[in-house]
Write a protein that holds these residues in place. Structure first.
Motif, PDB file in Angstrom:
ATOM      1  N   GLY A 192       0.903  -1.080  -0.096  1.00  0.00           N
ATOM      2  CA  GLY A 192      -0.078   0.013  -0.138  1.00  0.00           C
ATOM      3  C   GLY A 192       0.895   1.417   0.151  1.00  0.00           C
ATOM      4  N   VAL A 193       0.695   2.219  -0.964  1.00  0.00           N
ATOM      5  CA  VAL A 193       1.370   3.361  -1.001  1.00  0.00           C
ATOM      6  C   VAL A 193       0.601   4.564  -0.446  1.00  0.00           C
ATOM      7  N   SER A 195       1.068   8.549   1.929  1.00  0.00           N
ATOM      8  CA  SER A 195       1.850   9.897   1.718  1.00  0.00           C
ATOM      9  C   SER A 195       2.849   9.751   2.695  1.00  0.00           C
ATOM     10  N   HIS A 198       4.509   3.441   3.860  1.00  0.00           N
ATOM     11  CA  HIS A 198       4.363   2.385   3.073  1.00  0.00           C
ATOM     12  C   HIS A 198       3.519   1.068   3.786  1.00  0.00           C
ATOM     13  N   THR A 211      -4.994   4.119   2.626  1.00  0.00           N
ATOM     14  CA  THR A 211      -4.769   4.233   1.008  1.00  0.00           C
ATOM     15  C   THR A 211      -5.749   3.623   0.361  1.00  0.00           C
ATOM     16  N   ASP A 212      -5.749   3.883  -1.107  1.00  0.00           N
ATOM     17  CA  ASP A 212      -6.572   3.224  -1.961  1.00  0.00           C
ATOM     18  C   ASP A 212      -5.498   2.846  -3.307  1.00  0.00           C
ATOM     19  N   ARG A 213      -4.009   3.220  -3.155  1.00  0.00           N
ATOM     20  CA  ARG A 213      -3.071   2.878  -4.039  1.00  0.00           C
ATOM     21  C   ARG A 213      -2.191   1.752  -3.655  1.00  0.00           C
ATOM     22  N   PHE A 214      -2.163   0.835  -4.575  1.00  0.00           N
ATOM     23  CA  PHE A 214      -1.556  -0.636  -4.312  1.00  0.00           C
ATOM     24  C   PHE A 214      -0.652  -1.132  -5.321  1.00  0.00           C
ATOM     25  N   ILE A 269       1.741   0.992 -10.051  1.00  0.00           N
ATOM     26  CA  ILE A 269       0.585   1.467  -8.900  1.00  0.00           C
ATOM     27  C   ILE A 269      -0.843   1.493  -9.397  1.00  0.00           C
ATOM     28  N   ALA A 270      -1.780   0.510  -8.697  1.00  0.00           N
ATOM     29  CA  ALA A 270      -2.997   0.718  -9.019  1.00  0.00           C
ATOM     30  C   ALA A 270      -3.978   1.085  -8.078  1.00  0.00           C
ATOM     31  N   ARG A 271      -4.934   1.796  -8.813  1.00  0.00           N
ATOM     32  CA  ARG A 271      -5.714   2.459  -7.645  1.00  0.00           C
ATOM     33  C   ARG A 271      -7.164   1.439  -7.157  1.00  0.00           C
ATOM     34  N   GLU A 273     -10.479   0.109  -6.770  1.00  0.00           N
ATOM     35  CA  GLU A 273     -11.799   0.625  -7.706  1.00  0.00           C
ATOM     36  C   GLU A 273     -12.806   0.460  -6.733  1.00  0.00           C
TER      37      GLU A 273
END
Length: 646
Positions: A192-193, A195, A198, A211-214, A269-271, A273
């Motif tokens: 998980g990415v 700000s 991690h 986070t919603d970025r992976f 990096i995928a958001r 959905e």
């Protein structure tokens, strides 16, 4: 099965880890634990039972730190206990969390014991902690920060080189309070990415609060994370001159192989959905009930990228290779487990009747261990809600070298291993399914398989434009018909009260509805713990009729199709022996309620969509019987949501 969550941040990581564990409870577990690094020391707390037990322990002994890992364990090696709970430690310096099974843990354990390491659990995971510590101590003493980082990575890679089996790993070391190690081989793990922070988790749902970025790690990847950086490395041999180092071992009896070499890898990096509300029950009592009621909407979502509103089949969704591969399909092999296997059994009827293609359906755990005769032009189809089912993945990896025409994954998780490793893919768009007993994943799989049967039927020239348009219209009408079926819930809930003292139930179906009956029986046994069996109704007189008496409910699936009159005769056989019938029937079937027989009318629908429609009342029946029995609906005993070990 087990759940991993970890992170490195510029704030206290403990509440994030605890919330992550709560979000992973749906996976099934028997103990939980957490370890953090604080002021150069490793702190750990563990508890047998629910995450609430760990939370209570943490109110008595507060852990806090910026680097930590946590885990929910589902027992494989060793009984459920506090001693066997993760994280496992070595030399009060190393902490490890692990999903999967280390197949060679016994010889590793014997070697480490010979070197003076003491084991305090029955698990295979503790071997990893001691092995990492052993390799770490074998490295040269670092002189500066870069050498310290290299020392940590070298010990990690030497450890990975000796592990045989499946694993997702998170490792922390008290001398490296700014670095988190992770790896995956045969068990899912995501990064998980955030700000300036991690995280790692076995499921993105664990981290949606931060986070919603992976980043979805590929098979064999390992990584070193800091608050601001994520260095990912791929395993296996690399081109000459690209090796970035060598590995110093700690007494391995075998030389470390080429798998010890590595190269830096770029992973997108995928958001995510689905929003955080996808992991919430909302106003529903249980996730399972919420997911049953979501089925009309998720079927709309599932079909949206596969059909135009005008009824055109959008085959491009399969991928760029589909146009060339589809005309070459001569037969289909479906491999799956559990509920997904039942979806495959239904699809066999569709593929053979609509596309004229021979179709075989097998349980993945059996398929992978037999010698398979692969016929030319065979499309290999795998089904999995999670895309991480261990046996299904192993079958896919076998198929890729066995001479199949192509591989196709039907799955609910876009970044899963099954999707990434298949040539063609079809997403079910069911959204996160939290309840262990699958509901909306099953019906969306059926919808996708029905769509695939229409695509192949058109390619084979078996469906003319008129028939194809009729079948597509049937799929498009399905969501509204499911809403009508859900209105039966109050009557089904009332019926469920009669199951309070029942110990056995028989499910009957014919044709494509025999697998629907199998799925109904599976749902009932999964969440109510009532023994349930399904039979093709024509097999009653070949043995099962001996079980029928007035104490055993007999549930039948009775749509208005070519086999309805045959099924009615089978039901009379049950009535003649005092059996009590519960029939889910087409409203035009001509069956009337009478003593010992209760009928629930469903809308008349085409044969293509009937199996999807008739699955829903069976889900409702199982749910309400489980309420009457007082069982844990969303987390039934001994079961886990995603079976990632063999």
């Amino acid at each position: 099965m087990c759940g991993i969550v970890g992170g490195i941040a510029q704030r206290d990581i403990t509440p994030i880890l605890l919330e992550g564990l709560k979000r992973l409870e749906y996976r099934g577990y028997d103990s939980a634990g957490m370890a953090v690094v604080r002021t150069g020391e490793l702190q750990r707390e563990r508890a047998q039972g629910k995450v609430a037990e760990l939370e209570a322990a943490l109110t008595r002994r507060r852990l806090n730190g910026r680097l930590g890992i946590a885990h929910t364990r589902w027992a494989t090696h060793g009984k459920p206990s506090r001693e066997n709970a993760h994280p496992h430690l070595s030399s009060a310096s190393v902490a490890v969390v692990h999903n999967g099974i280390i197949e060679n843990f016994e010889p590793l354990k014997a070697r480490l014991e010979g070197q003076g390491y003491r084991f305090h659990s029955e698990t295979d995971t503790e071997v990893i902690a001691h092995l990492f510590d052993c390799h770490y101590r074998a490295q040269p003493q670092p002189r500066h920060a870069q050498e310290a980082r290299d020392t940590l990575l070298a010990a990690f890679r030497a450890t990975l080189a000796e592990l045989h089996g499946a694993y997702a790993l998170g490792i922390i070391h008290c001398e490296h309070p700014e670095q988190l190690l992770c790896a995956r081989m045969g068990s899912p793990l995501v990064i998980g990415v955030g700000s300036g922070e991690h995280f790692i988790a076995s499921d993105p749902l664990a981290l949606l609060q931060v986070t919603d970025r992976f980043v979805y790690l590929e098979e064999g990847d390992h990584a070193l994370l800091t608050a601001h950086t994520s260095d990912i490395f791929s395993s296996g041999p690399v081109l000459q001159g690209e090796q970035s180092g060598t590995i110093r071992g700690c007494g391995s009896s075998a030389p470390l192989s080429n798998s010890c070499y590595w190269q830096q890898a770029e992973r997108p990096i995928a958001r995510f959905e689905h929003g955080p509300q996808a992991a919430s029950k909302g106003d529903y009592r249980h996730f399972m009930l919420k997911e049953i009621h979501e089925q009309p909407e998720v079927l709309v979502d599932t079909l949206a990228d596969k059909l135009t509103p005008e009824g055109t089949l959008l085959t491009a969704v399969l991928g760029p290779e589909a146009a060339e591969l589809l005309p070459r399909v001569k037969q289909v092999q479906i491999v799956a487990c559990g509920t997904s296997y039942h979806a495959g059994l239904v699809a066999r009827y569709w593929l053979e009747s609509l596309a004229g293609l021979p179709c075989s359906v097998e349980v993945a755990s059996e398929f992978r261990y037999r010698h398979v005769a692969v016929q030319p032009g065979t499309l290999f189809v795998t089904l999995s809600q999670s895309g991480e089912t261990a046996d299904t993945l192993a079958a896919l990896r076998f198929a890729k070298s066995a001479g199949y025409l192509a591989t196709l994954a039907i799955c609910n998780v876009p970044g899963s291993s099954l999707v990434r490793e298949s040539q063609l893919r079809l997403m079910t768009h069911a959204g996160p399914e939290i309840g262990v007993a699958s509901t909306k994943a099953f019906t969306t799989q059926l919808a996708v398989l029905a769509w695939l049967a229409l695509v192949l039927g058109r390619e084979q020239g078996r469906l003319d434009e008129v028939e194809l348009a009729e079948q597509i219209a049937a799929l498009q009408a399905l969501p509204e018909q499911l809403r009508q079926v859900l209105e039966l819930e109050p009557a089904i809930a009332e019926l469920a009260n009669g199951f309070a003292e029942k110990r056995h139930t028989l499910f009957l179906g014919r044709g494509a509805h025999y697998p629907v009956a199998m799925e109904g029986a599976l749902k009932l046994k999964e969440i109510s713990y009532i023994h349930a069996e399904a039979y093709a109704a024509g097999e009653l007189k070949h043995g099962p009729l001996a079980l029928v008496d007035d104490a055993m409910p007999v549930v039948s699936v009775a749509p208005s199709d070519a086999l309805l009159e045959k099924l009615k005769s089978n039901l009379q056989e049950v009535r003649a022996r005092g059996g009590r019938l519960i029939n889910f029937v087409c409203e035009r079937a001509g069956l009337e309620d009478e003593e010992g027989m209760r009928n629930f009318p469903l809308p008349k629908v085409p044969e293509l969509t009937a199996p999807i429609l008739y699955s829903v009342p069976l889900q409702l029946l199982s749910y309400h019987v489980a309420l009457v029995k007082g069982t844990d609906v969303d987390k039934p005993r001994n079961l886990a949501k995603s079976v990632t070990v063999e």
